[in-house]
Write an enzyme that holds these catalytic residues in place. Structure first.
Site, mmCIF file in Angstrom:
data_model
loop_
_atom_site.group_PDB
_atom_site.id
_atom_site.type_symbol
_atom_site.label_atom_id
_atom_site.label_comp_id
_atom_site.label_asym_id
_atom_site.label_seq_id
_atom_site.Cartn_x
_atom_site.Cartn_y
_atom_site.Cartn_z
ATOM 1 N N CYS A 87 0.807 -1.219 0.000
ATOM 2 C CA CYS A 87 0.000 0.000 0.000
ATOM 3 C C CYS A 87 0.839 1.267 0.000
ATOM 4 C CB CYS A 87 -0.922 0.048 1.224
ATOM 5 S SG CYS A 87 -1.748 -1.494 1.602
ATOM 6 N N HIS A 339 -8.659 3.740 -2.990
ATOM 7 C CA HIS A 339 -7.337 3.283 -2.568
ATOM 8 C C HIS A 339 -6.767 2.284 -3.569
ATOM 9 C CE1 HIS A 339 -3.998 2.058 -0.240
ATOM 10 N NE2 HIS A 339 -4.588 1.274 0.653
ATOM 11 N N CYS A 369 -0.642 3.388 6.260
ATOM 12 C CA CYS A 369 -0.409 2.058 6.805
ATOM 13 C C CYS A 369 -0.163 1.115 5.630
ATOM 14 C CB CYS A 369 -1.589 1.585 7.638
ATOM 15 S SG CYS A 369 -3.099 1.259 6.714
#
Length: 382
Positions: A87, A339, A369
């Protein structure tokens, strides 16, 4: 060490899974933002193109950064490198560009990230022996664990949503608090003016996941996804699956060539913790980055804390009591905006840079995160 500046930052609108960008290849998404950045800045060449990507198993394989540079029409002499920190991949690309420029290895670097979660392929593992008589199993590469090493402890491989539930347990975060946070994300994103950073593609001019009509009642009707009994994490208070790309131009002072930068990148930091508590990864990364920059929480004027889950953001805020929640994600976050894994780190960094430029001064922070228990953060100043 040289000062490093962000000249400009662009991104596509983020599309829903199976939505408006479903037919656009990830290398074309990446090429689109690289070409748009070149056009907006007049930067016809770069010492390097560095892009983040979390999948790497589909059409973005074979080094999507190099492919994007070629497809965007950059000189064939432009090197490209693709990095993967799940991510945080888009921010990792920016950090690597920052380091290269700071030590003098480069003067101008295009950095960012891309992900098409819609077009992530199914993969077929090779058999342990040749010519097996039975069938094989296809594995989705869209999100989460796949082809797990049997030696990996089970507590390290919990689903991302279960990790969010664990954070909710740890900090006593209720379903109502998560839904309220998610509703605020949609409302802020619906009002935000993001034309300064968005470059339309495939007829899409706005982030496809923003729900102008979202309501507390609608969110409350959604069922928990990861824990059927007593669960609090739903599709409504989680970030969705998305497609999109983002790119920034970073230079040293000489590379500015008289252009006014958006901001200066002054520090970065990475952290790691128990994988099941991955959502709390930003906490230590934020503290480390601010310390490196010689700044405190009171110096901050704007913050991006990527919203993988509402529980995850609320957990980070609980562990960062010095951070003013009013500064965080003023234009909404990933719960509404989306995202696309490899692109999000570049999106949040670019958003902070644009807000600092609009304000004319200030100190900004961007953080994410990262699955399997990591966090990244960067500090920007103007």
């Amino acid at each position: 060490m040289k000062d490093v500046y962000i000249v400009d930052a662009v991104r596509t609108p983020f599309g829903r899974h199976g939505g408006a960008l479903a037919k656009v290849r990830p290398d074309d998404l990446a090429a689109h933002v690289v070409a748009a950045l070149v056009e907006r800045t007049g930067q016809e060449s770069a010492d390097e193109v560095i892009l983040g990507n979390a999948n790497g198993a589909g059409e973005e394989n074979r080094n999507v950064a190099r492919m994007a540079a070629l497809l965007a029409g950059l000189p064939v002499t432009t090197p490209g490198a693709t990095v993967n920190r799940l991510c945080g991949s888009g921010m990792e690309a920016i950090i690597q560009a920052y380091r290269a420029i700071a030590v003098g290895d480069a003067s101008a670097v295009i950095a960012g990230g891309v992900e098409s979660m819609t077009r992530a392929p199914w993969v077929l593992p090779k058999p342990d022996r040749a010519f097996p008589a039975g069938g094989g199993e296809l594995v989705s590469t869209t999100l989460g664990w796949r082809l797990v090493n049997p030696r990996m402890p089970a507590e390290h491989t919990v689903a991302l949503g279960e990790g969010a539930e664990l954070i909710a347990d740890k900090h006593g975060i209720t379903r109502e608090e998560q839904d309220a946070y998610a509703l605020g994300s949609h409302r802020k994103a619906a009002k935000a003016a993001l034309d300064r950073e968005i470059v339309p593609i495939a007829g899409l001019t706005r982030d496809e996941g923003i729900r102008d009509d979202s309501s507390a009642e609608a969110l409350a009707r959604l069922k928990p996804v990861f824990r059927k009994d007593g669960g609090t994490v739903t599709a409504g208070n989680s970030s969705p699956l998305n497609d999109g790309a983002a790119a920034l131009l970073l230079t040293d002072e000489e590379g500015l060539r008289g252009r006014e930068p958006l901001a200066r990148l002054t520090a970065s930091a990475a952290s790691a913790l128990e994988p099941r508590y991955f959502g709390l990864g930003p906490v230590e990364a934020v503290r480390k980055a601010l310390a490196k920059a010689g700044k405190g929480f009171g110096d901050l004027s704007t913050v991006e804390l990527n919203e993988a889950f509402a529980a995850q953001v609320l957990g980070c805020l609980a562990e960062l009591p010095e951070l003013d929640p009013a500064l965080v994600n003023p234009d909404g976050g990933a719960i509404a905006i989306g995202h696309p894994l490899g692109a999000s780190g570049a999106r949040v960094t670019g958003a902070v840079a644009h807000r600092l430029a609009a304000a004319g001064s200030g100190v900004g922070l961007a953080s994410l995160c990262i699955g399997v228990g990591q966090g990244l953060a960067v500090v920007l100043e103007r």
